[in-house]
Design a protein around this motif. Structure first.
Motif, PDB file in Angstrom:
ATOM      1  N   LYS A   1       3.730 -57.702 -68.876  1.00 53.05           N
ATOM      2  CA  LYS A   1       2.982 -57.306 -67.685  1.00 53.05           C
ATOM      3  C   LYS A   1       3.795 -56.344 -66.817  1.00 53.05           C
ATOM      4  CE  LYS A   1      -0.406 -60.956 -67.033  1.00 53.05           C
ATOM      5  NZ  LYS A   1      -1.493 -59.997 -66.809  1.00 53.05           N
ATOM      6  N   TYR A   2       5.078 -56.649 -66.637  1.00 54.61           N
ATOM      7  CA  TYR A   2       5.931 -55.756 -65.848  1.00 54.61           C
ATOM      8  C   TYR A   2       6.113 -54.410 -66.538  1.00 54.61           C
ATOM      9  CZ  TYR A   2       7.460 -58.934 -62.142  1.00 54.61           C
ATOM     10  OH  TYR A   2       7.506 -59.735 -61.034  1.00 54.61           O
ATOM     11  N   LEU A   3       6.228 -54.423 -67.848  1.00 54.02           N
ATOM     12  CA  LEU A   3       6.476 -53.179 -68.571  1.00 54.02           C
ATOM     13  C   LEU A   3       5.336 -52.187 -68.400  1.00 54.02           C
ATOM     14  CD1 LEU A   3       8.477 -51.766 -70.511  1.00 54.02           C
ATOM     15  CD2 LEU A   3       7.076 -52.631 -72.388  1.00 54.02           C
ATOM     16  N   PHE A   4       4.095 -52.701 -68.401  1.00 57.53           N
ATOM     17  CA  PHE A   4       2.932 -51.813 -68.338  1.00 57.53           C
ATOM     18  C   PHE A   4       2.190 -51.875 -67.009  1.00 57.53           C
ATOM     19  CE2 PHE A   4       3.583 -52.680 -72.868  1.00 57.53           C
ATOM     20  CZ  PHE A   4       3.787 -51.373 -73.296  1.00 57.53           C
ATOM     21  N   GLY A   5       2.728 -52.637 -66.030  1.00 60.47           N
ATOM     22  CA  GLY A   5       2.062 -52.708 -64.733  1.00 60.47           C
ATOM     23  C   GLY A   5       0.709 -53.373 -64.810  1.00 60.47           C
ATOM     24  N   ASP A   6       0.601 -54.403 -65.631  1.00 67.62           N
ATOM     25  CA  ASP A   6      -0.664 -55.107 -65.825  1.00 67.62           C
ATOM     26  C   ASP A   6      -0.765 -56.262 -64.831  1.00 67.62           C
ATOM     27  OD1 ASP A   6      -2.960 -56.302 -66.701  1.00 67.62           O
ATOM     28  OD2 ASP A   6      -2.124 -57.029 -68.599  1.00 67.62           O
ATOM     29  N   GLY A   7      -1.411 -56.018 -63.689  1.00 69.15           N
ATOM     30  CA  GLY A   7      -1.571 -57.054 -62.667  1.00 69.15           C
ATOM     31  C   GLY A   7      -0.376 -57.183 -61.736  1.00 69.15           C
ATOM     32  N   VAL A   8       0.695 -56.469 -62.033  1.00 70.05           N
ATOM     33  CA  VAL A   8       1.884 -56.439 -61.181  1.00 70.05           C
ATOM     34  C   VAL A   8       2.362 -54.993 -61.105  1.00 70.05           C
ATOM     35  CG1 VAL A   8       2.602 -58.793 -61.777  1.00 70.05           C
ATOM     36  CG2 VAL A   8       3.426 -56.861 -63.139  1.00 70.05           C
ATOM     37  N   LYS A   9       3.244 -54.729 -60.158  1.00 71.88           N
ATOM     38  CA  LYS A   9       3.807 -53.385 -60.069  1.00 71.88           C
ATOM     39  C   LYS A   9       4.673 -53.119 -61.292  1.00 71.88           C
ATOM     40  CE  LYS A   9       6.592 -50.379 -57.109  1.00 71.88           C
ATOM     41  NZ  LYS A   9       7.390 -50.280 -55.859  1.00 71.88           N
ATOM     42  N   LYS A  10       4.460 -51.962 -61.908  1.00 75.77           N
ATOM     43  CA  LYS A  10       5.225 -51.618 -63.113  1.00 75.77           C
ATOM     44  C   LYS A  10       6.721 -51.622 -62.801  1.00 75.77           C
ATOM     45  CE  LYS A  10       6.029 -47.841 -66.393  1.00 75.77           C
ATOM     46  NZ  LYS A  10       6.220 -48.692 -67.576  1.00 75.77           N
ATOM     47  N   ASP A  11       7.473 -52.326 -63.627  1.00 74.38           N
ATOM     48  CA  ASP A  11       8.915 -52.443 -63.426  1.00 74.38           C
ATOM     49  C   ASP A  11       9.567 -52.687 -64.787  1.00 74.38           C
ATOM     50  OD1 ASP A  11      11.543 -53.038 -62.757  1.00 74.38           O
ATOM     51  OD2 ASP A  11      11.001 -54.282 -61.020  1.00 74.38           O
ATOM     52  N   ALA A  12       9.860 -51.601 -65.497  1.00 77.47           N
ATOM     53  CA  ALA A  12      10.420 -51.712 -66.842  1.00 77.47           C
ATOM     54  C   ALA A  12      11.786 -52.392 -66.828  1.00 77.47           C
ATOM     55  CB  ALA A  12      10.533 -50.328 -67.487  1.00 77.47           C
ATOM     56  N   ARG A  13      12.518 -52.201 -65.738  1.00 84.77           N
ATOM     57  CA  ARG A  13      13.828 -52.846 -65.658  1.00 84.77           C
ATOM     58  C   ARG A  13      13.687 -54.359 -65.567  1.00 84.77           C
ATOM     59  NH1 ARG A  13      18.841 -51.933 -67.447  1.00 84.77           N
ATOM     60  NH2 ARG A  13      20.165 -53.570 -66.562  1.00 84.77           N
ATOM     61  N   ARG A  14      12.702 -54.829 -64.814  1.00 86.25           N
ATOM     62  CA  ARG A  14      12.464 -56.261 -64.709  1.00 86.25           C
ATOM     63  C   ARG A  14      12.040 -56.829 -66.066  1.00 86.25           C
ATOM     64  NH1 ARG A  14      14.038 -60.960 -63.688  1.00 86.25           N
ATOM     65  NH2 ARG A  14      12.471 -62.495 -63.052  1.00 86.25           N
ATOM     66  N   ALA A  15      11.235 -56.065 -66.803  1.00 90.71           N
ATOM     67  CA  ALA A  15      10.849 -56.484 -68.150  1.00 90.71           C
ATOM     68  C   ALA A  15      12.085 -56.645 -69.025  1.00 90.71           C
ATOM     69  CB  ALA A  15       9.888 -55.473 -68.762  1.00 90.71           C
ATOM     70  N   PHE A  16      12.992 -55.687 -68.905  1.00 84.36           N
ATOM     71  CA  PHE A  16      14.239 -55.742 -69.677  1.00 84.36           C
ATOM     72  C   PHE A  16      15.041 -57.001 -69.327  1.00 84.36           C
ATOM     73  CE2 PHE A  16      18.809 -54.826 -69.870  1.00 84.36           C
ATOM     74  CZ  PHE A  16      18.957 -54.503 -71.215  1.00 84.36           C
ATOM     75  N   GLU A  17      15.117 -57.326 -68.043  1.00 86.18           N
ATOM     76  CA  GLU A  17      15.868 -58.512 -67.611  1.00 86.18           C
ATOM     77  C   GLU A  17      15.245 -59.792 -68.158  1.00 86.18           C
ATOM     78  OE1 GLU A  17      15.704 -58.010 -63.427  1.00 86.18           O
ATOM     79  OE2 GLU A  17      17.338 -56.528 -63.345  1.00 86.18           O
ATOM     80  N   LEU A  18      13.917 -59.867 -68.135  1.00 85.80           N
ATOM     81  CA  LEU A  18      13.237 -61.058 -68.641  1.00 85.80           C
ATOM     82  C   LEU A  18      13.452 -61.208 -70.144  1.00 85.80           C
ATOM     83  CD1 LEU A  18       9.933 -60.784 -66.600  1.00 85.80           C
ATOM     84  CD2 LEU A  18      11.516 -62.724 -66.525  1.00 85.80           C
ATOM     85  N   TRP A  19      13.349 -60.119 -70.881  1.00 86.30           N
ATOM     86  CA  TRP A  19      13.556 -60.186 -72.326  1.00 86.30           C
ATOM     87  C   TRP A  19      15.013 -60.506 -72.660  1.00 86.30           C
ATOM     88  CZ3 TRP A  19       9.726 -55.691 -72.795  1.00 86.30           C
ATOM     89  CH2 TRP A  19       8.497 -56.169 -73.276  1.00 86.30           C
ATOM     90  N   THR A  20      15.932 -60.015 -71.835  1.00 83.34           N
ATOM     91  CA  THR A  20      17.349 -60.339 -72.057  1.00 83.34           C
ATOM     92  C   THR A  20      17.581 -61.837 -71.888  1.00 83.34           C
ATOM     93  OG1 THR A  20      18.095 -58.142 -71.335  1.00 83.34           O
ATOM     94  CG2 THR A  20      19.707 -59.941 -71.265  1.00 83.34           C
ATOM     95  N   GLU A  21      16.980 -62.418 -70.846  1.00 88.25           N
ATOM     96  CA  GLU A  21      17.118 -63.860 -70.622  1.00 88.25           C
ATOM     97  C   GLU A  21      16.514 -64.645 -71.782  1.00 88.25           C
ATOM     98  OE1 GLU A  21      16.014 -67.285 -67.272  1.00 88.25           O
ATOM     99  OE2 GLU A  21      15.504 -65.174 -66.906  1.00 88.25           O
ATOM    100  N   ALA A  22      15.341 -64.222 -72.236  1.00 94.37           N
ATOM    101  CA  ALA A  22      14.683 -64.915 -73.341  1.00 94.37           C
ATOM    102  C   ALA A  22      15.493 -64.772 -74.634  1.00 94.37           C
ATOM    103  CB  ALA A  22      13.274 -64.373 -73.537  1.00 94.37           C
ATOM    104  N   ALA A  23      16.076 -63.593 -74.847  1.00 92.98           N
ATOM    105  CA  ALA A  23      16.892 -63.374 -76.045  1.00 92.98           C
ATOM    106  C   ALA A  23      18.113 -64.285 -76.032  1.00 92.98           C
ATOM    107  CB  ALA A  23      17.321 -61.913 -76.136  1.00 92.98           C
ATOM    108  N   ASN A  24      18.698 -64.451 -74.863  1.00 92.91           N
ATOM    109  CA  ASN A  24      19.869 -65.333 -74.741  1.00 92.91           C
ATOM    110  C   ASN A  24      19.516 -66.794 -75.011  1.00 92.91           C
ATOM    111  OD1 ASN A  24      21.592 -63.211 -74.149  1.00 92.91           O
ATOM    112  ND2 ASN A  24      21.324 -63.419 -71.932  1.00 92.91           N
ATOM    113  N   LEU A  25      18.228 -67.134 -74.855  1.00 91.82           N
ATOM    114  CA  LEU A  25      17.767 -68.493 -75.145  1.00 91.82           C
ATOM    115  C   LEU A  25      17.339 -68.655 -76.607  1.00 91.82           C
ATOM    116  CD1 LEU A  25      15.667 -69.211 -71.926  1.00 91.82           C
ATOM    117  CD2 LEU A  25      17.847 -70.264 -72.557  1.00 91.82           C
ATOM    118  N   GLY A  26      17.415 -67.556 -77.365  1.00 92.76           N
ATOM    119  CA  GLY A  26      17.125 -67.651 -78.793  1.00 92.76           C
ATOM    120  C   GLY A  26      15.774 -67.131 -79.229  1.00 92.76           C
ATOM    121  N   SER A  27      15.169 -66.211 -78.461  1.00 96.06           N
ATOM    122  CA  SER A  27      13.856 -65.686 -78.808  1.00 96.06           C
ATOM    123  C   SER A  27      13.970 -64.444 -79.691  1.00 96.06           C
ATOM    124  CB  SER A  27      13.077 -65.328 -77.537  1.00 96.06           C
ATOM    125  OG  SER A  27      11.921 -64.583 -77.861  1.00 96.06           O
TER     126      SER A  27
END
Length: 228
Positions: A75-101
């Protein structure tokens, strides 16, 4: 002397195409049947097939938390219902990757390749794709094939595409077919991939196949011109 590489490999990367496709892929893979579906994962050892549950592995899978992170990142990456914020998307995916996703590693690879929200870095993109592919992520495996093919490492590309095709990825199978027509793959390589693909399709239960078809139709409708 190798023939010219297929047009599909020669195309330049679209900035958002692969990321958009990845989000649609995540929605498909997060369908109601995925929690109980056992995944066929092919390792890098030829002919070796492992059957593991979606949450098996060294790292504990926090399913709902990881799903929520991936959903919000898209949603953050494409601004779907929230303000577009590719950096925030990156942070969320980094956290998820660190948890084993594996999905998050694949998405991080896409972001590093496109440079959307992070400095463009092919080396880091490949690192994340490799991590996701080792955990059985088919789209990441396909992307590795596309990357190797783009860099004219054709045997490596065929190897990645073959692994993906043998777990039912039609797009990877078609890439080997295109490479065959271009003189970059052999008939035997395509035949082996085709047999593996057909076996994987046959093993899918009919309800799962119907769900997959519906979501693939959605992916084709929403796709903005993928990389490979």
């Amino acid at each position: 002397m190798h023939a010219a590489h297929p047009p599909a490999h020669a195309r330049a990367f679209e900035r958002h195409g692969l990321l958009q496709q990845a989000c649609v892929q995540w929605l498909r893979d997060s369908g109601p049947t995925s929690r109980h579906t056992r995944l066929r994962i092919l390792s890098d050892a030829p002919g070796e097939v492992h059957s593991v549950s979606a949450c098996d592995g060294a790292k504990a899978c926090r399913g709902q938390d990881l799903d929520a992170m991936s959903f919000l990142a898209c949603k953050y990456l494409f601004g779907d219902g929230v303000k577009k914020d590719a950096r925030r998307a990156f942070e969320l995916w980094t956290e998820a990757a660190n948890l084993g996703s594996a999905d998050a590693h694949s998405s991080l690879g896409n972001q590093y390749r496109s440079g959307d929200g992070v400095e463009q870095d092919d080396f880091k993109a490949v690192q994340h794709w490799e991590k996701a592919a080792c955990w059985g992520h088919v789209e990441a495996r396909h992307n590795l094939g596309g990357y190797e093919g783009k860099n004219e490492n054709y045997q490596r590309a065929i190897r990645h595409y073959s692994i993906a095709a043998k777990v039912g990825d039609e797009k990877s199978l078609n890439m080997i077919r295109d490479m065959l027509f271009a003189g970059l793959a052999t008939k035997q390589e395509y035949a082996d991939a085709l047999r593996g693909y057909q076996d994987a399709v046959e093993e899918m239960k009919s309800p799962e196949r119907d769900v997959a078809k519906k979501f693939m139709a959605l992916a084709k409708r929403d796709e903005r011109g993928g990389m490979y």
